[in-house]
Design a protein around this motif. Structure first.
Motif, PDB file in Angstrom:
ATOM      1  N   LYS A 142       0.953  -1.224  -0.015  1.00  0.00           N
ATOM      2  CA  LYS A 142      -0.065  -0.127  -0.094  1.00  0.00           C
ATOM      3  C   LYS A 142       0.894   1.262  -0.013  1.00  0.00           C
ATOM      4  CE  LYS A 142      -4.049  -2.082   2.467  1.00  0.00           C
ATOM      5  NZ  LYS A 142      -4.640  -2.154   3.467  1.00  0.00           N
ATOM      6  N   TYR A 143       1.954   1.282   0.819  1.00  0.00           N
ATOM      7  CA  TYR A 143       2.876   2.281   0.855  1.00  0.00           C
ATOM      8  C   TYR A 143       3.655   2.685  -0.760  1.00  0.00           C
ATOM      9  CZ  TYR A 143       7.115   5.038   1.928  1.00  0.00           C
ATOM     10  OH  TYR A 143       8.047   5.993   1.959  1.00  0.00           O
TER      11      TYR A 143
ATOM     12  N   LYS B 125       3.718   5.913  -5.576  1.00  0.00           N
ATOM     13  CA  LYS B 125       3.752   5.922  -7.026  1.00  0.00           C
ATOM     14  C   LYS B 125       2.614   7.094  -7.394  1.00  0.00           C
ATOM     15  CE  LYS B 125       5.091   1.342  -8.356  1.00  0.00           C
ATOM     16  NZ  LYS B 125       4.710  -0.046  -9.038  1.00  0.00           N
ATOM     17  N   LYS B 126       1.582   6.829  -6.797  1.00  0.00           N
ATOM     18  CA  LYS B 126       0.353   7.823  -7.004  1.00  0.00           C
ATOM     19  C   LYS B 126       0.800   9.335  -6.825  1.00  0.00           C
ATOM     20  CE  LYS B 126      -4.536   8.565  -5.917  1.00  0.00           C
ATOM     21  NZ  LYS B 126      -5.756   8.159  -5.050  1.00  0.00           N
ATOM     22  N   ASP B 127       1.495   9.323  -5.776  1.00  0.00           N
ATOM     23  CA  ASP B 127       2.114  10.747  -5.365  1.00  0.00           C
ATOM     24  C   ASP B 127       3.254  11.229  -6.080  1.00  0.00           C
ATOM     25  OD1 ASP B 127      -0.127  10.855  -3.478  1.00  0.00           O
ATOM     26  OD2 ASP B 127       1.382  10.529  -1.902  1.00  0.00           O
ATOM     27  N   GLY B 128       3.925  10.153  -6.837  1.00  0.00           N
ATOM     28  CA  GLY B 128       4.958  10.674  -7.785  1.00  0.00           C
ATOM     29  C   GLY B 128       6.361  10.869  -6.765  1.00  0.00           C
ATOM     30  N   LYS B 129       6.315  10.115  -5.703  1.00  0.00           N
ATOM     31  CA  LYS B 129       7.468  10.215  -4.789  1.00  0.00           C
ATOM     32  C   LYS B 129       8.231   8.876  -4.789  1.00  0.00           C
ATOM     33  CE  LYS B 129       5.320  13.261  -1.278  1.00  0.00           C
ATOM     34  NZ  LYS B 129       4.625  13.562   0.010  1.00  0.00           N
TER      35      LYS B 129
ATOM     36  N   ASN C  16       4.030   9.032 -19.409  1.00  0.00           N
ATOM     37  CA  ASN C  16       3.035   8.888 -17.958  1.00  0.00           C
ATOM     38  C   ASN C  16       3.844   9.294 -16.734  1.00  0.00           C
ATOM     39  OD1 ASN C  16       4.934   6.980 -17.829  1.00  0.00           O
ATOM     40  ND2 ASN C  16       3.316   5.315 -17.360  1.00  0.00           N
ATOM     41  N   GLY C  17       5.061   9.945 -17.222  1.00  0.00           N
ATOM     42  CA  GLY C  17       6.134  10.732 -16.183  1.00  0.00           C
ATOM     43  C   GLY C  17       6.968   9.826 -15.596  1.00  0.00           C
ATOM     44  N   TRP C  18       7.160   8.348 -15.883  1.00  0.00           N
ATOM     45  CA  TRP C  18       8.212   7.660 -15.532  1.00  0.00           C
ATOM     46  C   TRP C  18       9.589   7.816 -16.106  1.00  0.00           C
ATOM     47  CZ3 TRP C  18       7.764   5.840 -10.648  1.00  0.00           C
ATOM     48  CH2 TRP C  18       6.360   5.334 -10.253  1.00  0.00           C
ATOM     49  N   MET C  19      10.519   7.929 -15.262  1.00  0.00           N
ATOM     50  CA  MET C  19      11.737   8.003 -15.856  1.00  0.00           C
ATOM     51  C   MET C  19      12.681   6.783 -15.513  1.00  0.00           C
ATOM     52  SD  MET C  19      12.295  11.805 -14.799  1.00  0.00           S
ATOM     53  CE  MET C  19      13.854  12.043 -15.065  1.00  0.00           C
TER      54      MET C  19
ATOM     55  N   HIS D 136       9.591   9.331 -10.734  1.00  0.00           N
ATOM     56  CA  HIS D 136       8.527   9.817 -11.649  1.00  0.00           C
ATOM     57  C   HIS D 136       9.047  11.322 -11.636  1.00  0.00           C
ATOM     58  CE1 HIS D 136       4.646  11.136 -12.587  1.00  0.00           C
ATOM     59  NE2 HIS D 136       4.542  10.020 -12.920  1.00  0.00           N
ATOM     60  N   SER D 137       8.343  11.838 -12.737  1.00  0.00           N
ATOM     61  CA  SER D 137       8.921  13.289 -13.033  1.00  0.00           C
ATOM     62  C   SER D 137       8.382  14.183 -12.034  1.00  0.00           C
ATOM     63  CB  SER D 137       8.454  13.882 -14.229  1.00  0.00           C
ATOM     64  OG  SER D 137       6.809  13.642 -14.480  1.00  0.00           O
ATOM     65  N   LYS D 138       7.138  13.869 -11.204  1.00  0.00           N
ATOM     66  CA  LYS D 138       6.803  14.820 -10.077  1.00  0.00           C
ATOM     67  C   LYS D 138       7.767  14.863  -8.923  1.00  0.00           C
ATOM     68  CE  LYS D 138       1.863  13.513 -10.508  1.00  0.00           C
ATOM     69  NZ  LYS D 138       0.795  12.663  -9.863  1.00  0.00           N
ATOM     70  N   HIS D 139       8.691  13.857  -8.828  1.00  0.00           N
ATOM     71  CA  HIS D 139       9.581  13.840  -7.816  1.00  0.00           C
ATOM     72  C   HIS D 139      11.020  14.355  -8.408  1.00  0.00           C
ATOM     73  CE1 HIS D 139      10.974  12.496  -3.930  1.00  0.00           C
ATOM     74  NE2 HIS D 139      11.748  11.555  -4.318  1.00  0.00           N
TER      75      HIS D 139
END
Length: 241
Positions: free
Chosen positions: A64-65, A70-74, A193-196, A234-237
């Motif tokens: 779950k963590y 993944k959902k939060d991009g962290k 989709n943001g994954w690197m 993830h690009s958010k991170h």
């Protein structure tokens, strides 16, 4: 074996290497369940079941963590591929991040060049990567390749190989855009989709097969690897400079 596996899972868990610990928890639980089936002592069965319940609860919490990260991009996953390790074909590394919305892929690798250079099959590696994208559940429409231009007699071979891959991809409705840079050094693969994914050795982390008819020549999962590290972000991170 089950006890050793869950012991390793706990160690990885304490070191915050959650993805690896989850795999060990799952493997250890399966092994312990086999022990329970073979045990006739009811007291031992009870103790094993208690431990299995504890490990299953922890594994579920970790799962779950990871999903939340993944959902939060962290999310940051690091895979250490050891020398001569097998089981690390492109599907193993990339398919988890090729969600259905992926339609565009960027590949930056300075050594997508000669078919045979320094005993490596570099253009073939890129071809195998493209084949994986074509087979995956996502609908990739564009692939962008940034690499360095080969020198001397290898230049025409490089261009011929890349053009052949480009034409072949077009038969599957995929456009390959090719650009060259004389200063490129980094190796990176990005999905829209943001994954690197950053691989220390780029796509070229497989060892040369012993022969054209040796196991591992066609199936990369069976091909021994060079030692390298794979980092997934993830690009958010990531911070943009």
């Amino acid at each position: 074996a089950g006890a050793e596996t869950v012991k390793r899972a706990v160690q990885l868990d304490m070191a915050s290497r959650f993805q690896e610990s989850l795999v060990c928890y799952q493997e250890g639980i399966d092994l312990l369940l086999q022990v329970v089936k073979a045990t006739t002592d009811e007291a031992k069965k009870h103790r094993y079941r208690q431990k299995i319940t504890e490990y299953m609860t922890r594994a579920e919490d970790i799962k779950k963590y990871i999903e939340k990260e993944k959902k939060d991009g962290k999310y940051h996953k690091q895979i250490r591929i050891e020398e001569n390790a097998t089981g690390f074909g492109y599907e193993k590394l990339f398919c988890e991040y090729l969600t259905e919305i992926v339609s565009e892929v960027w590949v930056e690798d300075p050594y997508i060049r000669q078919v045979h250079q320094a005993s490596r099959y570099l253009l073939y590696n890129f071809l195998r990567f493209c084949e994986m994208l074509v087979k995956s559940p996502c609908k990739v429409k564009r692939i962008h390749l940034l690499t360095s231009c080969d020198e001397g007699s290898g230049s025409s071979q490089q261009m011929t190989g890349l053009e052949e891959i480009k034409q072949s991809l077009s038969n599957y409705g995929v456009t390959l855009n090719i650009d060259f840079s004389s200063s490129i050094h980094d190796r990176e693969i990005r999905f829209n989709n943001g994954w690197m994914i950053k691989i220390g050795r780029g796509l070229d982390y497989f060892k040369k097969p012993r022969g054209r008819f040796s196991i591992g020549y066609c199936d990369f999962d069976l091909r021994p690897c060079h030692e390298t590290t794979v980092d997934v972000f993830h690009s958010k991170h990531t911070k943009k400079m």
